[in-house]
Scaffold this motif. Sequence first.
Motif, PDB file in Angstrom:
ATOM      1  N   GLN A   1       0.848  -1.185   0.000  1.00  0.00           N
ATOM      2  CA  GLN A   1       0.000   0.000   0.000  1.00  0.00           C
ATOM      3  C   GLN A   1       0.888   1.241   0.000  1.00  0.00           C
ATOM      4  O   GLN A   1       1.835   1.340   0.768  1.00  0.00           O
ATOM      5  N   PHE A   2       0.579   2.184  -0.860  1.00  0.00           N
ATOM      6  CA  PHE A   2       1.344   3.417  -0.935  1.00  0.00           C
ATOM      7  C   PHE A   2       0.696   4.477  -0.062  1.00  0.00           C
ATOM      8  O   PHE A   2      -0.518   4.562   0.023  1.00  0.00           O
ATOM      9  N   GLN A   3       1.524   5.296   0.570  1.00  0.00           N
ATOM     10  CA  GLN A   3       0.996   6.391   1.359  1.00  0.00           C
ATOM     11  C   GLN A   3       0.513   7.532   0.471  1.00  0.00           C
ATOM     12  O   GLN A   3      -0.495   8.145   0.749  1.00  0.00           O
ATOM     13  N   VAL A   4       1.259   7.801  -0.595  1.00  0.00           N
ATOM     14  CA  VAL A   4       0.957   8.953  -1.457  1.00  0.00           C
ATOM     15  C   VAL A   4       0.819   8.496  -2.905  1.00  0.00           C
ATOM     16  O   VAL A   4       1.677   7.788  -3.415  1.00  0.00           O
ATOM     17  N   PHE A   5      -0.243   8.922  -3.544  1.00  0.00           N
ATOM     18  CA  PHE A   5      -0.496   8.646  -4.960  1.00  0.00           C
ATOM     19  C   PHE A   5      -0.387   9.983  -5.687  1.00  0.00           C
ATOM     20  O   PHE A   5      -1.084  10.938  -5.349  1.00  0.00           O
ATOM     21  N   LEU A   6       0.492  10.059  -6.684  1.00  0.00           N
ATOM     22  CA  LEU A   6       0.658  11.279  -7.465  1.00  0.00           C
ATOM     23  C   LEU A   6      -0.105  11.142  -8.775  1.00  0.00           C
ATOM     24  O   LEU A   6       0.242  10.320  -9.619  1.00  0.00           O
ATOM     25  N   SER A   7      -1.159  11.924  -8.923  1.00  0.00           N
ATOM     26  CA  SER A   7      -1.998  11.882 -10.120  1.00  0.00           C
ATOM     27  C   SER A   7      -1.616  13.060 -11.004  1.00  0.00           C
ATOM     28  O   SER A   7      -1.788  14.219 -10.638  1.00  0.00           O
ATOM     29  N   HIS A   8      -1.082  12.731 -12.174  1.00  0.00           N
ATOM     30  CA  HIS A   8      -0.626  13.775 -13.091  1.00  0.00           C
ATOM     31  C   HIS A   8      -0.805  13.311 -14.521  1.00  0.00           C
ATOM     32  O   HIS A   8      -0.896  12.126 -14.793  1.00  0.00           O
ATOM     33  N   CYS A   9      -0.857  14.273 -15.416  1.00  0.00           N
ATOM     34  CA  CYS A   9      -0.882  13.956 -16.838  1.00  0.00           C
ATOM     35  C   CYS A   9       0.571  13.818 -17.284  1.00  0.00           C
ATOM     36  O   CYS A   9       1.342  14.778 -17.214  1.00  0.00           O
TER      37      CYS A   9
ATOM     38  N   ALA B   1      -7.141   3.492  -4.857  1.00  0.00           N
ATOM     39  CA  ALA B   1      -8.144   3.111  -3.860  1.00  0.00           C
ATOM     40  C   ALA B   1      -7.563   2.937  -2.458  1.00  0.00           C
ATOM     41  O   ALA B   1      -8.274   3.104  -1.472  1.00  0.00           O
ATOM     42  N   CYS B   2      -6.284   2.621  -2.378  1.00  0.00           N
ATOM     43  CA  CYS B   2      -5.695   2.273  -1.082  1.00  0.00           C
ATOM     44  C   CYS B   2      -4.727   3.306  -0.513  1.00  0.00           C
ATOM     45  O   CYS B   2      -4.234   3.130   0.596  1.00  0.00           O
ATOM     46  N   CYS B   3      -4.454   4.371  -1.246  1.00  0.00           N
ATOM     47  CA  CYS B   3      -3.482   5.349  -0.751  1.00  0.00           C
ATOM     48  C   CYS B   3      -4.069   6.150   0.416  1.00  0.00           C
ATOM     49  O   CYS B   3      -5.277   6.151   0.639  1.00  0.00           O
ATOM     50  N   GLN B   4      -3.199   6.812   1.148  1.00  0.00           N
ATOM     51  CA  GLN B   4      -3.638   7.673   2.244  1.00  0.00           C
ATOM     52  C   GLN B   4      -3.819   9.116   1.797  1.00  0.00           C
ATOM     53  O   GLN B   4      -4.642   9.840   2.338  1.00  0.00           O
ATOM     54  N   VAL B   5      -3.033   9.517   0.788  1.00  0.00           N
ATOM     55  CA  VAL B   5      -3.101  10.878   0.251  1.00  0.00           C
ATOM     56  C   VAL B   5      -2.979  10.798  -1.265  1.00  0.00           C
ATOM     57  O   VAL B   5      -2.137  10.062  -1.782  1.00  0.00           O
TER      58      VAL B   5
ATOM     59  N   ILE C   1     -11.880   7.199  -8.371  1.00  0.00           N
ATOM     60  CA  ILE C   1     -11.645   6.045  -7.486  1.00  0.00           C
ATOM     61  C   ILE C   1     -11.295   6.536  -6.090  1.00  0.00           C
ATOM     62  O   ILE C   1     -11.851   6.071  -5.089  1.00  0.00           O
ATOM     63  N   ALA C   2     -10.364   7.476  -6.018  1.00  0.00           N
ATOM     64  CA  ALA C   2      -9.955   8.009  -4.713  1.00  0.00           C
ATOM     65  C   ALA C   2     -11.110   8.725  -4.021  1.00  0.00           C
ATOM     66  O   ALA C   2     -11.295   8.591  -2.805  1.00  0.00           O
ATOM     67  N   LEU C   3     -11.896   9.482  -4.774  1.00  0.00           N
ATOM     68  CA  LEU C   3     -13.024  10.202  -4.185  1.00  0.00           C
ATOM     69  C   LEU C   3     -14.062   9.236  -3.617  1.00  0.00           C
ATOM     70  O   LEU C   3     -14.596   9.467  -2.529  1.00  0.00           O
ATOM     71  N   ARG C   4     -14.349   8.150  -4.339  1.00  0.00           N
ATOM     72  CA  ARG C   4     -15.286   7.140  -3.807  1.00  0.00           C
ATOM     73  C   ARG C   4     -14.785   6.580  -2.479  1.00  0.00           C
ATOM     74  O   ARG C   4     -15.548   6.416  -1.529  1.00  0.00           O
ATOM     75  N   GLN C   5     -13.484   6.275  -2.426  1.00  0.00           N
ATOM     76  CA  GLN C   5     -12.914   5.750  -1.183  1.00  0.00           C
ATOM     77  C   GLN C   5     -12.989   6.795  -0.077  1.00  0.00           C
ATOM     78  O   GLN C   5     -13.299   6.480   1.065  1.00  0.00           O
TER      79      GLN C   5
ATOM     80  N   THR D   1     -10.588   8.346   3.672  1.00  0.00           N
ATOM     81  CA  THR D   1      -9.261   8.421   3.067  1.00  0.00           C
ATOM     82  C   THR D   1      -9.389   7.987   1.623  1.00  0.00           C
ATOM     83  O   THR D   1     -10.278   7.207   1.305  1.00  0.00           O
ATOM     84  N   PRO D   2      -8.594   8.452   0.750  1.00  0.00           N
ATOM     85  CA  PRO D   2      -7.446   9.308   0.978  1.00  0.00           C
ATOM     86  C   PRO D   2      -7.838  10.775   1.124  1.00  0.00           C
ATOM     87  O   PRO D   2      -8.924  11.188   0.734  1.00  0.00           O
ATOM     88  N   ILE D   3      -6.933  11.540   1.688  1.00  0.00           N
ATOM     89  CA  ILE D   3      -7.029  12.984   1.636  1.00  0.00           C
ATOM     90  C   ILE D   3      -6.616  13.361   0.218  1.00  0.00           C
ATOM     91  O   ILE D   3      -5.632  12.852  -0.301  1.00  0.00           O
ATOM     92  N   ILE D   4      -7.370  14.225  -0.429  1.00  0.00           N
ATOM     93  CA  ILE D   4      -7.063  14.611  -1.804  1.00  0.00           C
ATOM     94  C   ILE D   4      -6.617  16.072  -1.809  1.00  0.00           C
ATOM     95  O   ILE D   4      -7.355  16.945  -1.342  1.00  0.00           O
TER      96      ILE D   4
END
Length: 135
Positions: free
Chosen positions: A3-11, A54-58, A79-83, A89-92
């Motif tokens: 499980q990752f603590q931080v997910f970086l969403s970028h183009c 789905a599993c990240c914390q941030v 996905i993150a927003l649903r979670q 969590t996660p904090i977005i």
Amino acid sequence: MSQFQVFLSHCVSSKKQWAAKLKEMLLQKNFTVFLCTDIEPGENYRTLINKSAACCQVMVVFLDESWERSRECLMEYNIALRQHNCKGTPIILALVVGGLRWISHENTPIRMALCPTFSASSLITKPATFHGRYL
């Protein structure tokens, strides 16, 4: 998969360097970080991205017009927003990185209304200059 603590969403086409720099900074602080460009050839990238989102914390969103137009990025965010709505969590967090015409992207203010939003115009050169605000 861990499980990752931080997910970086970028183009990838527009903010790959920004995401790599933030990842480097977070790794130096001992965070575990998911960045899609780290996926090895042959791995099921969609499954890895979905599980990690789905599993990240941030989740940190590198918000620009390319991100807003990317179906992949929007899927990660949803996905993150649903979670977040189910578990808290996660904090977005949204980093506004570049020009974004709010009027041309009708859904952006709605998506980011619940997210702390930061201007990250100098992330690469001056990592400490974030100006936090809520939309």
